[in-house]
Write an enzyme that holds these catalytic residues in place. Structure first.
Site, PDB file in Angstrom:
ATOM      1  N   ASP A 162       0.872  -1.166   0.000  1.00 36.65           N
ATOM      2  CA  ASP A 162       0.000   0.000   0.000  1.00 36.65           C
ATOM      3  C   ASP A 162       0.910   1.218   0.000  1.00 36.65           C
ATOM      4  O   ASP A 162       1.616   1.475   0.978  1.00 36.65           O
ATOM      5  CB  ASP A 162      -0.886  -0.017   1.248  1.00 36.65           C
ATOM      6  N   VAL A 163       0.913   1.974  -1.094  1.00 33.03           N
ATOM      7  CA  VAL A 163       1.870   3.078  -1.205  1.00 33.03           C
ATOM      8  C   VAL A 163       1.548   4.244  -0.276  1.00 33.03           C
ATOM      9  O   VAL A 163       2.323   5.206  -0.195  1.00 33.03           O
ATOM     10  CB  VAL A 163       1.979   3.587  -2.666  1.00 33.03           C
ATOM     11  N   ASN A 202       4.061   3.737 -10.272  1.00 32.15           N
ATOM     12  CA  ASN A 202       2.862   3.860 -11.100  1.00 32.15           C
ATOM     13  C   ASN A 202       1.559   3.965 -10.313  1.00 32.15           C
ATOM     14  O   ASN A 202       0.552   4.404 -10.857  1.00 32.15           O
ATOM     15  CB  ASN A 202       2.782   2.648 -12.039  1.00 32.15           C
ATOM     16  N   TYR A 230      -5.457  17.009  -7.495  1.00 27.71           N
ATOM     17  CA  TYR A 230      -4.925  15.948  -8.361  1.00 27.71           C
ATOM     18  C   TYR A 230      -3.940  16.537  -9.373  1.00 27.71           C
ATOM     19  O   TYR A 230      -2.838  16.022  -9.564  1.00 27.71           O
ATOM     20  CB  TYR A 230      -6.082  15.258  -9.092  1.00 27.71           C
ATOM     21  N   LYS A 287       0.127  15.784  -9.754  1.00 29.27           N
ATOM     22  CA  LYS A 287       0.727  15.254 -10.972  1.00 29.27           C
ATOM     23  C   LYS A 287       1.779  16.213 -11.539  1.00 29.27           C
ATOM     24  O   LYS A 287       2.800  15.778 -12.094  1.00 29.27           O
ATOM     25  CB  LYS A 287      -0.353  14.958 -12.009  1.00 29.27           C
ATOM     26  N   THR A 342      -8.913   2.972 -18.213  1.00 29.35           N
ATOM     27  CA  THR A 342      -8.578   2.040 -17.134  1.00 29.35           C
ATOM     28  C   THR A 342      -9.643   2.191 -16.049  1.00 29.35           C
ATOM     29  O   THR A 342     -10.559   3.009 -16.152  1.00 29.35           O
ATOM     30  CB  THR A 342      -7.197   2.342 -16.517  1.00 29.35           C
TER      31      THR A 342
END
Length: 280
Positions: free
Chosen positions: A61-62, A88, A154, A158, A189
């Site tokens: 779990d990152v 990723n 978000y 990024k 996705t």
């Protein structure tokens, strides 16, 4: 046929679906020993079994720093090297409006999307600096370049991934470690919102509903869906020895979206402007 990743050890976070899963498939097919990770243990073990003896799953779990550290450490203990790290793991855009912003939501989004990349890079750099080589590839987004492609938090995270990758590439170049990022556009996705439809077989351009049509005509110049394989094609290049002179770059794969408006959309806009001016 020459396997482009023969004898390489590849680690991929967020590899139980979407882009990460496709990179894992391609890496195995290109001869790499691949460690996939994610939070869904049952799904991860199933995928590793399907991909064969060249693939193993380590739960990670990152959002948990110690689990990222353990992922890198366990991989190195097993293989005695790490050639490639794909940071990723991603998450949906939880904050769409300014009024929805809370401290906890900010921390969750930033930790998932940016902090995890920083920690993953830090940990693998410890190993790669001693090896004197390595390739680190971080998943960013077109939202980090252009407004309107994601929520504010978000998009900021990024953008942070893109700039972190560039600056870190300068620091690690002396160790022959390359750091690059990939900024996907509208790649279909689970994170794009189609949910359970992706739980079965891999999507491909043979699916009529993903080919050109009204859904994409007014969105981007190349009027088709972007697929995980579009990203994996570049990811394999960055992982391979074909890209040993490439570092500090962000690669946009977006069907031409950031290049500008599709020609038909621009033409229609100009027609309306022209008609408006003629009425003066």
């Amino acid at each position: 046929m020459v396997e482009r990743l023969q004898n390489k050890v590849v680690v991929i976070t967020g590899a139980t679906s979407g882009i990460g899963l496709e990179i894992a498939r391609r890496s195995v097919s290109e001869g790499a020993s691949v460690v996939i990770s994610g939070r869904r243990e049952n799904e991860g073990k199933k995928i590793a079994s399907q991909l064969g003896e060249k693939c193993r799953f380590i739960k990670c779990d990152v959002l948990e720093e110690d689990q990222i550290c353990s992922l890198v450490e366990e991989t190195f203990t097993s293989y005695k090297k790490i050639d490639v790290m794909f940071n990723n793991a991603g998450a949906p855009d939880f904050i769409r409006n300014i009024e929805d912003i809370s401290y906890n939501k900010i921390r969750h989004s930033i930790d998932h999307l940016l902090t995890s990349v920083i920690i993953g890079t830090r940990e693998v750099a410890k190993i790669m600096s001693k090896q004197k080589y390595g390739s680190i590839v971080n998943t960013a987004s077109i939202a980090g370049h252009w407004g309107g492609c994601g929520g504010s938090v978000y998009s900021a995270a990024k953008a942070g991934v893109i700039h972190f990758s560039k600056v870190t590439s300068l620091e690690l170049a002396k160790y022959n470690i390359r750091v690059n990022s990939i900024s996907p556009g509208a790649i279909i996705t689970e994170i794009f919102g189609v949910g359970q439809k992706l739980s079965g077989d891999k999507l491909s351009l043979s699916d009529d509903h993903l080919k050109s049509g009204e859904a994409f005509n007014n969105f981007q110049p190349l009027a088709r869906a972007g697929l995980p394989e579009d990203i994996a094609n570049l990811a394999i290049y960055l992982a391979s020895d074909e890209s040993t002179f490439v570092t500090g770059q962000d690669f946009v794969i977006d069907g031409g979206l950031l290049a500008g408006r599709p020609h038909n959309v621009a033409s229609e806009a100009f027609k309306k402007i022209n008609q408006s001016l003629k009425s003066l």
